[in-house]
Design a protein around this motif. Structure first.
Motif, short mmCIF file in Angstrom:
data_model
loop_
_atom_site.label_atom_id
_atom_site.label_comp_id
_atom_site.label_asym_id
_atom_site.label_seq_id
_atom_site.Cartn_x
_atom_site.Cartn_y
_atom_site.Cartn_z
N SER A 274 18.62 -36.19 16.15
CA SER A 274 19.01 -37.60 16.27
C SER A 274 20.19 -37.67 17.24
O SER A 274 20.68 -36.65 17.72
N GLU A 275 20.66 -38.89 17.50
CA GLU A 275 21.85 -39.06 18.35
C GLU A 275 23.05 -38.34 17.74
O GLU A 275 23.93 -37.84 18.46
N HIS B 254 27.04 -34.00 18.08
CA HIS B 254 27.69 -32.82 17.50
C HIS B 254 27.58 -31.61 18.42
O HIS B 254 28.52 -30.83 18.54
N ARG B 255 26.44 -31.48 19.07
CA ARG B 255 26.27 -30.36 19.99
C ARG B 255 27.31 -30.44 21.12
O ARG B 255 27.93 -29.45 21.48
N GLU C 147 22.87 -36.47 27.99
CA GLU C 147 21.53 -36.54 27.39
C GLU C 147 21.48 -37.64 26.33
O GLU C 147 20.50 -38.39 26.25
N LEU C 148 22.52 -37.75 25.55
CA LEU C 148 22.56 -38.78 24.50
C LEU C 148 22.46 -40.18 25.13
O LEU C 148 21.71 -41.04 24.67
N LEU C 149 23.22 -40.40 26.20
CA LEU C 149 23.24 -41.73 26.81
C LEU C 149 21.96 -42.05 27.57
O LEU C 149 21.73 -43.21 27.92
N ALA D 210 17.64 -48.11 21.42
CA ALA D 210 17.42 -48.16 19.97
C ALA D 210 17.71 -46.83 19.29
O ALA D 210 17.93 -46.78 18.08
N GLN D 211 17.72 -45.74 20.07
CA GLN D 211 17.94 -44.41 19.49
C GLN D 211 19.39 -43.92 19.62
O GLN D 211 19.70 -42.80 19.23
#
Length: 715
Positions: free
Chosen positions: A123-124, A129-130, A149-151, A156-157
């Motif tokens: 998940s995000e 955390h990574r 990568e998260l952004l 919605a995710q």
């Protein structure tokens, strides 16, 4: 009305010298002839910046306890846990086993900065955390990769960790001095506005971090704007950052004319310079005073092309503080005439010009507009520092006094917390009837309030558990025990207690009784009963003597609480620990004495100058002051009252009695240390009346007062 030739700055320095030696005591504005009414107030950079920041308010609010550490804090850990729980509840994430996923999430959070944890539900949160683990292990490229990568996820995710990732990318770029840092901090705010979660208040924090990036590029205007926006969120750490910007604005190589023409930088510079004009401590001004900076800044502002100078009143105050009163008048004409600062400045200038009615009217309009700020957040204010609201309150109260508005002056000063001057008016200027009327109307009391200050629970936390309740009450009212009593009760209690003691000094004990705090009423009853029995000619002389001796001992031991003056001569306000300046004597004399240390070729010398009162003494005030003496006008005057009652007791007692000798010796000892001449009559009485007693022989041997044996009976 006479005028003072000192500049306001010199007046402030003069007032400050009163605290150069010995313990600090708060300002007493009627001291030094009331010179404070001409002096400029002290302005504080923190207060000024908070006022300025109101114009930069945005949609974000700072988190009060926001951590600025890079390491994971308990605050961010709690937010992470709460966000994960919210994501589960909103079904933004849907792990097959919510309980197991929560445990994995917690383990991953705890692993940041430590050994790697096991698998985490994708998940995000896991991606963030990574990145956080990489960041804290020193692998900044891996951290950047994870957060980027998260952004890149669909909106919605990444509802919960978009602001976190953008914020950390901004910090990475800031550390590397990359211009992209500003972009990322702007992105944080854009995401928060778009509805992405911001549980840590990172949108507000990003303002300060982006400002730091601008400051690194020496871009003072955007930095100042961002710091003001940050301060408007409630993040008070922005004050120190703005102070740093302000110091850069007015360096010797700065083009002040350019600063003066800048709508963002000008008010920062104006308020910074004003806050340096009067500095009772080095907390904000640094080691150097304003020097010629104010003159140069006023000249730059005079030549500014700005059509409307919103800080005209502050520039007027800058000129006033420097002693340039004509220039202050010119700036005042450009200011908003209805603003609090403009009205206050007009009041000062009118007072200097002898326009007392105009000055008082302007000050009455100004006072409600002065911020009710009684301390500083960024640092602890020094005890002698005076907030603007206190100075403004004192100005109005002193002007009202000069216009014979005695009751109004008292209420202005008392309600505004300028208690020493309010107490002087209550004890020496108001008639007893006026004070009674004010107290009954404005300071009512109830049985419930009696209970609050009488029950033992109120004393919880006292660090002096063996003190009497009366001693505790005195500490509370004086201020040293204020944290044990609600402020509203304390304020009412001290006004009523002052009235009670004034009535008691006049012998109006029945009237005084209900105004005393409940724990003291029984002591007052004992005292008055002793006086009454001592005057009863129907009683045996021995009974009358014993009653008077009991009253004398109460007057000595509890005289401060029952009879003491709030200010001079007794200083109840300071528990009698310090000498209090005699304002009554100064005002009746119509002059005050300035003691000033000045440089001379071989060091320093004290220059003594007698000056006329600044706050004029009216015919009405003079008559009132003459009608309210305290006899004798000596510190601890109630000791003389106690000694006189003891003298009356001794006159009823037989000669050459050990009990008579003890009464005379005890009363003499009450006075001997401070008032040798007044004590001498008691020694002479021992010598003439009790020479054949053991105590009398001991006194005659040393020709003064020996230590006492046991006290005589008091029944």
């Amino acid at each position: 009305m006479s005028r003072l030739t000192l500049t306001s700055g010199a007046l402030f320095a003069l007032l400050a010298t009163a605290h150069a030696c010995g313990p600090w005591l708060p300002n007493r504005y009627l001291e030094n002839g009331g010179s404070a009414v001409l002096a400029a107030p002290e302005f504080y950079f923190e207060i000024e910046m908070k006022d300025l920041a109101k114009s930069f308010a945005g949609p974000f609010k700072a988190k009060p306890a926001q951590s600025k550490d890079d390491a994971p804090s308990q605050e961010s850990a709690d937010a992470d846990t709460a966000d994960f729980a919210d994501a589960l509840a909103a079904r933004a994430i849907a792990p097959p086993d919510a309980e197991a996923a929560t445990a994995q999430h917690l383990a991953a959070r705890q692993a940041i900065g430590g050994p790697a944890a096991g698998e985490e539900f994708p998940s995000e949160f896991a991606i963030y955390h990574r990145g956080a683990r990489a960041f804290h292990s020193g692998d900044k490229p891996a951290a950047r990769t994870a957060w980027t990568e998260l952004l890149a996820l669909p909106a919605a995710q990444r509802h919960y960790r978009s602001t976190w990732a953008a914020f950390m990318l901004g910090k990475l770029d800031l550390a590397e001095k990359s211009p992209d840092a500003k972009k990322w901090f702007t992105t944080v705010r854009e995401q928060a506005k778009a509805g992405f979660a911001d549980t840590l208040g990172l949108a507000a924090a990003s303002l300060g971090w982006e400002a730091r990036a601008e400051l690194n590029d020496n871009a003072l205007e955007p930095a100042a704007r961002l710091y003001l926006e940050q301060l408007a969120t409630g993040d008070r750490t922005a004050v120190d950052s703005l102070l740093s910007v302000a110091k850069q604005l007015v360096t010797t190589d700065t083009d002040l004319q350019k600063i003066a023409a800048n709508a963002v930088l000008e008010p920062v510079a104006t308020r910074f310079i004003l806050s340096r004009m009067v500095t009772s401590s080095l907390g904000e001004a640094g080691e150097n005073g304003p020097g010629d900076l104010s003159t140069a800044w006023l000249a730059a502002m005079e030549n500014s092309d700005q059509a409307n100078i919103g800080d005209a009143a502050r520039l007027g105050w800058t000129a006033y503080t420097a002693g340039h009163f004509d220039e202050a008048e010119r700036w005042l004409k450009r200011a908003d005439p209805n603003s609090g600062l403009a009205l206050w400045l007009k009041s000062k200038l009118d007072f200097r010009a002898g326009k007392l009615a105009d000055a008082t009217a302007a000050m009455a309009k100004a006072l409600p507009q002065i911020p009710q700020i009684h301390g500083l957040d960024q640092r602890d204010a020094e005890p002698w520092e005076t907030m603007p609201i206190e100075s403004a309150t004192a100005d109005l109260g002193l002007m009202q006094l000069a216009r014979n508005e005695f009751s109004a002056a008292f209420l202005t000063l008392a309600k505004g917390g300028v208690w020493q001057d309010a107490a002087f008016l209550a004890e020496r200027v108001l008639t007893t009837g006026e004070l009674l009327a004010i107290v009954r109307k404005t300071y009512p009391w109830s049985a419930e309030q009696d209970a609050k200050v009488a029950r033992d629970e109120v004393r919880e936390g006292s660090n002096q558990p063996k003190e009497t309740h009366a001693e505790w009450l005195e500490r509370c009212v004086a201020g040293s025990g204020q944290f044990f009593m609600p402020g509203e009760i304390r304020g009412t209690l001290k006004v009523r207690w002052l009235l009670a003691r004034r009535l008691a000094r006049l012998g109006r004990f029945a009237e005084a009784r209900p105004f005393f705090p409940a724990p003291l009423r029984l002591k007052l009853d004992e005292y008055t009963a002793g006086l009454k029995r001592g005057q009863d000619a129907k009683l045996p002389r021995s009974k009358r003597a014993a009653a008077l001796w009991a009253a004398a001992q109460i007057a000595r031991s509890d005289g401060m609480e029952l009879l003491g003056t709030e200010v001079e001569p007794d200083g109840f306000i300071w528990d009698g620990n310090y000498e209090v300046a005699n304002i009554r004597t100064e005002r009746l004399a119509g002059k005050w004495t300035e003691h000033k240390w000045v440089n001379v070729p071989d060091g320093y010398t004290k220059r003594i100058t007698v000056r006329p009162l600044v706050v004029p003494l009216t015919t009405s005030e003079r008559a009132r002051l003459k009608a309210t003496p305290v006899e004798p006008n000596e510190r601890f005057h109630y000791r003389f009252i106690a000694a006189d009652i003891a003298w009356r007791a001794a006159k009823l007692m037989p000669d050459n009695s050990e009990e008579t000798a003890i009464v005379l010796n005890t009363a003499g000892r009450w006075l001997k240390d401070r008032y040798h001449d007044s004590a001498e009559r008691f020694y002479n009485a021992i010598e003439s009346r009790c020479a054949n007693t053991e105590l009398g022989r001991a006194a005659i041997a040393i020709r003064w007062f020996p230590p006492n044996p046991e006290q005589p009976p008091t029944q």
